[in-house]
Structure formats: C-alpha cells, structure tokens
Design an enzyme around this catalytic site. Sequence first.
Site, PDB file in Angstrom:
ATOM      1  N   ASP A 100     -24.228 -67.186  56.670  1.00  0.00           N
ATOM      2  CA  ASP A 100     -24.983 -66.140  57.372  1.00  0.00           C
ATOM      3  C   ASP A 100     -26.429 -66.154  56.859  1.00  0.00           C
ATOM      4  O   ASP A 100     -26.705 -66.672  55.766  1.00  0.00           O
ATOM      5  CB  ASP A 100     -24.350 -64.764  57.109  1.00  0.00           C
ATOM      6  N   ASP A 146     -29.502 -70.508  57.846  1.00  0.00           N
ATOM      7  CA  ASP A 146     -30.126 -70.143  59.120  1.00  0.00           C
ATOM      8  C   ASP A 146     -29.626 -71.152  60.143  1.00  0.00           C
ATOM      9  O   ASP A 146     -29.971 -72.334  60.094  1.00  0.00           O
ATOM     10  CB  ASP A 146     -31.653 -70.210  58.996  1.00  0.00           C
ATOM     11  N   VAL A 147     -28.807 -70.693  61.077  1.00  0.00           N
ATOM     12  CA  VAL A 147     -28.141 -71.631  61.981  1.00  0.00           C
ATOM     13  C   VAL A 147     -29.103 -72.297  62.970  1.00  0.00           C
ATOM     14  O   VAL A 147     -28.730 -73.240  63.653  1.00  0.00           O
ATOM     15  CB  VAL A 147     -26.980 -70.971  62.768  1.00  0.00           C
ATOM     16  N   ASN A 183     -20.421 -69.024  65.472  1.00  0.00           N
ATOM     17  CA  ASN A 183     -20.322 -67.638  65.947  1.00  0.00           C
ATOM     18  C   ASN A 183     -21.639 -66.864  65.889  1.00  0.00           C
ATOM     19  O   ASN A 183     -21.833 -65.929  66.667  1.00  0.00           O
ATOM     20  CB  ASN A 183     -19.244 -66.931  65.104  1.00  0.00           C
ATOM     21  N   TYR A 239     -30.390 -64.559  76.822  1.00  0.00           N
ATOM     22  CA  TYR A 239     -29.036 -64.432  76.251  1.00  0.00           C
ATOM     23  C   TYR A 239     -28.011 -65.038  77.211  1.00  0.00           C
ATOM     24  O   TYR A 239     -27.145 -65.833  76.821  1.00  0.00           O
ATOM     25  CB  TYR A 239     -28.724 -62.946  75.999  1.00  0.00           C
ATOM     26  N   LYS A 292     -25.670 -68.403  76.605  1.00  0.00           N
ATOM     27  CA  LYS A 292     -24.202 -68.330  76.542  1.00  0.00           C
ATOM     28  C   LYS A 292     -23.545 -69.163  77.642  1.00  0.00           C
ATOM     29  O   LYS A 292     -22.484 -69.760  77.423  1.00  0.00           O
ATOM     30  CB  LYS A 292     -23.749 -66.865  76.595  1.00  0.00           C
TER      31      LYS A 292
HETATM   32  N1  LIG Z   1     -20.854 -57.472  69.976  1.00  0.00           N
HETATM   33  C1  LIG Z   1     -20.721 -57.809  71.251  1.00  0.00           C
HETATM   34  O1  LIG Z   1     -20.644 -56.931  72.140  1.00  0.00           O
HETATM   35  C2  LIG Z   1     -20.641 -59.246  71.646  1.00  0.00           C
HETATM   36  C3  LIG Z   1     -20.185 -59.554  72.944  1.00  0.00           C
HETATM   37  C4  LIG Z   1     -20.116 -60.888  73.315  1.00  0.00           C
HETATM   38  C5  LIG Z   1     -20.473 -61.881  72.432  1.00  0.00           C
HETATM   39  N2  LIG Z   1     -20.917 -61.560  71.186  1.00  0.00           N
HETATM   40  C6  LIG Z   1     -21.294 -62.651  70.310  1.00  0.00           C
HETATM   41  O2  LIG Z   1     -20.583 -62.542  69.100  1.00  0.00           O
HETATM   42  C7  LIG Z   1     -21.284 -63.258  68.080  1.00  0.00           C
HETATM   43  C8  LIG Z   1     -21.280 -62.423  66.809  1.00  0.00           C
HETATM   44  O3  LIG Z   1     -22.046 -61.270  67.033  1.00  0.00           O
HETATM   45  P1  LIG Z   1     -21.603 -59.813  66.546  1.00  0.00           P
HETATM   46  O4  LIG Z   1     -21.464 -58.960  67.744  1.00  0.00           O
HETATM   47  O5  LIG Z   1     -20.497 -59.887  65.578  1.00  0.00           O
HETATM   48  O6  LIG Z   1     -22.964 -59.343  65.856  1.00  0.00           O
HETATM   49  P2  LIG Z   1     -23.370 -58.981  64.353  1.00  0.00           P
HETATM   50  O7  LIG Z   1     -24.834 -58.744  64.432  1.00  0.00           O
HETATM   51  O8  LIG Z   1     -22.496 -57.895  63.830  1.00  0.00           O
HETATM   52  O9  LIG Z   1     -23.072 -60.322  63.549  1.00  0.00           O
HETATM   53  C9  LIG Z   1     -23.843 -61.468  63.747  1.00  0.00           C
HETATM   54  C10 LIG Z   1     -24.126 -62.112  62.417  1.00  0.00           C
HETATM   55  O10 LIG Z   1     -24.900 -63.305  62.674  1.00  0.00           O
HETATM   56  C11 LIG Z   1     -25.909 -63.378  61.675  1.00  0.00           C
HETATM   57  N3  LIG Z   1     -27.042 -64.169  62.157  1.00  0.00           N
HETATM   58  C12 LIG Z   1     -27.975 -63.826  63.064  1.00  0.00           C
HETATM   59  N4  LIG Z   1     -28.893 -64.798  63.186  1.00  0.00           N
HETATM   60  C13 LIG Z   1     -28.523 -65.781  62.329  1.00  0.00           C
HETATM   61  C14 LIG Z   1     -29.059 -67.034  61.976  1.00  0.00           C
HETATM   62  N5  LIG Z   1     -30.199 -67.483  62.530  1.00  0.00           N
HETATM   63  N6  LIG Z   1     -28.420 -67.792  61.066  1.00  0.00           N
HETATM   64  C15 LIG Z   1     -27.260 -67.349  60.477  1.00  0.00           C
HETATM   65  N7  LIG Z   1     -26.724 -66.165  60.764  1.00  0.00           N
HETATM   66  C16 LIG Z   1     -27.337 -65.385  61.680  1.00  0.00           C
HETATM   67  C17 LIG Z   1     -26.296 -61.945  61.392  1.00  0.00           C
HETATM   68  O11 LIG Z   1     -26.923 -61.834  60.115  1.00  0.00           O
HETATM   69  C18 LIG Z   1     -24.947 -61.239  61.473  1.00  0.00           C
HETATM   70  O12 LIG Z   1     -24.340 -61.184  60.190  1.00  0.00           O
HETATM   71  C19 LIG Z   1     -22.660 -63.556  68.662  1.00  0.00           C
HETATM   72  O13 LIG Z   1     -22.721 -64.908  69.062  1.00  0.00           O
HETATM   73  C20 LIG Z   1     -22.742 -62.657  69.881  1.00  0.00           C
HETATM   74  O14 LIG Z   1     -23.601 -63.162  70.879  1.00  0.00           O
HETATM   75  C21 LIG Z   1     -20.996 -60.269  70.777  1.00  0.00           C
END
Ligand SMILES: NC(=O)c1ccc[n+]([C@@H]2O[C@H](COP(=O)([O-])OP(=O)(O)OC[C@H]3O[C@@H](n4cnc5c(N)ncnc54)[C@H](O)[C@@H]3O)[C@@H](O)[C@H]2O)c1
Length: 260
Positions: free
Chosen positions: A43, A69-70, A96, A163, A167
Amino acid sequence: MQDTLSSPILAGQTAVVTGGASGIGKSIVQRFLEAGANCLAADLNEEALAALKEEFAAYGDKLDIARVDVSDRDAVEGMVDRAVDMFGQMDIIVNNAGIMDNLLPIAEMDDDVWERLMKVNLNSVMYGTRKAVRYFLDRGEGGVIINTASLSGLCAGRGGCAYTASKFAVVGLTKNVAFMYADTGIRCNAICPGNTQTNIGVGMRQPSERGMAKATTGYAGATRSGTPEEISAAALFLASDQAGFINGETLTIDGGWSAY
Ligand SMILES: NC(=O)c1ccc[n+]([C@@H]2O[C@H](COP(=O)([O-])OP(=O)(O)OC[C@H]3O[C@@H](n4cnc5c(N)ncnc54)[C@H](O)[C@@H]3O)[C@@H](O)[C@H]2O)c1
C-alpha cells in the site's frame, strides 16, 4: 452466522494484495491469512500498513507489509520479487489498489486527473499482471490473478469518465489475459463491487455537480451498500481451487443493483 469460508483452503500458498491496508484490500488480506496463506500487503499508506501489521500480529511472519506506489512499475515488480524472496513463491496476486476521480464528466476532466487515474487504476494492474504472468510461466505451475474492477467497469453511468474508462479497461485486460494464458494454468478474473463501505470516498472533495447527479440517478434501486467482507468472500472463492474452472470472469457483487 458461521463463516464457512474461513477454513484453511489457501494453506501453503502466498498472496500479494495491493491496496491491502484499507477497505476491500484489507479484508482480502484478512480472509487470505485466515485461509492459511502467507500474505504481502502492499500500500501507499505506511501508517495504515503499520496499523495492519499490529492488528494482525497474531499471524507473525505470515504477514509482510511493503510501501508500494502501484503507479510505479519498478515498485510493483519489486513487490512480487519481495514476496517470492520472503515466502519462496507467489501463487496469487490481487491487483486491488484504486482511487476515484471526483465523478468528473469529460467536459470537466483535466489531463492531470485523467493521467493519475490511468496510472493508479490501470497501469498498476498491467504491471502487476504482467509480472505475475511472467513469474507463473517461468515456474510452470499456473497461478491466480484477481483484479479489482468495479460495477463501473461494466456500467457506464455510475462514476466519473476517467474512473469508468480505467475500470472498463481493467475488465478488458483481465479477459484478454485469461484467454491468452488459459492453457498454462493461469486464471485471471475480476471482481466488480457495487457501492462498498470503505475509505475510497474520504479524499473526494468537491465532486462534480453534474457527475454526482448523473452517477446517482439509479441509486434508488440499490438496496444498501456492501461491506468489504462481502467483497473479500468473493475474492477468496476466486483465489481457491473451488474456482478452478472460472477464468476471464467478471463477478458482480452489488446486491442486485445492476440487475435492474
Ligand atoms: N468502495 C467502493 O464502493 C468500490 C466499488 C467498486 C470498486 N472499488 C474498487 O476497490 C478497490 C479498493 O478500494 P476501496 O474501496 O477498498 O478503497 P480504500 O480507499 O479503502 O482502499 C484503497 C487502498 O489503496 C491504497 N492506494 C491508493 N493509491 C495507491 C497507490 N498509488 N499505490 C498503492 N496503494 C494505493 C490506499 O492507500 C488504500 O489503502 C479500488 O480499486 C476501487 O476502485 C471500490
């Protein structure tokens, strides 16, 4: 309710999970540890990673954490190497990590936001998947790739344009990889969550008025938002041998919202 998924179905396996310190990624890390896997949680957020390590201290060395940093190719490749060095192998990668785009429709989109979104949400998935496929091919035993796409990778009106485009591209990449390497024992699937209770919206300031109005048009049809645990359960299933014939699939997890 008895959680029957928490049996050690991943015993002896190693998983790498990006965005593993929060929300869906954190819940996947927990599920995989409970299922007996070694796990590298990667992360950007070092504080959250340290908290994760503390919270899951009971797993000891079975949980490794790394600031990654991904959007940085070398960092993503180094992450896989680190997991292999630490645990002797990698069997599962979950690409993810992701961010949102303030729900910007295209007339309001600036180049910086677009490029950042593509780097974090799409390039990252390509880097992680490419590195994993090369590693799996070298090792000759197959492996599992799970990419977190979104309902916004299947439906066009529920997010901003960057976004949504990122996706949809993750879904296309997932299916292409699945088909190209289906004969090698590599499985590549995507999970497509609907609205889920995580921290992803926390940094969203001043969302586009038009984007917000449009993206929430059909929200009356959503019964509720999901929990990270409801999403990670699907990831655990896809990671396991139980899903051995599932490849190139997009698994929608939205309580029926998009079924309307
Ligand atoms: N929460 C929703 O409603 C939802 C719906 C559909 C898809 N998603 C997808 O789920 C995935 C996870 O998101 P989430 O909802 O758990 O959000 P979240 O913000 O709780 O977790 C995401 C994590 O990714 C980390 N992150 C962000 N940019 C980064 C980078 N450049 N390098 C490494 N780490 C990084 C953040 O620090 C965080 O810990 C994402 O791909 C998001 O698009 C989320």
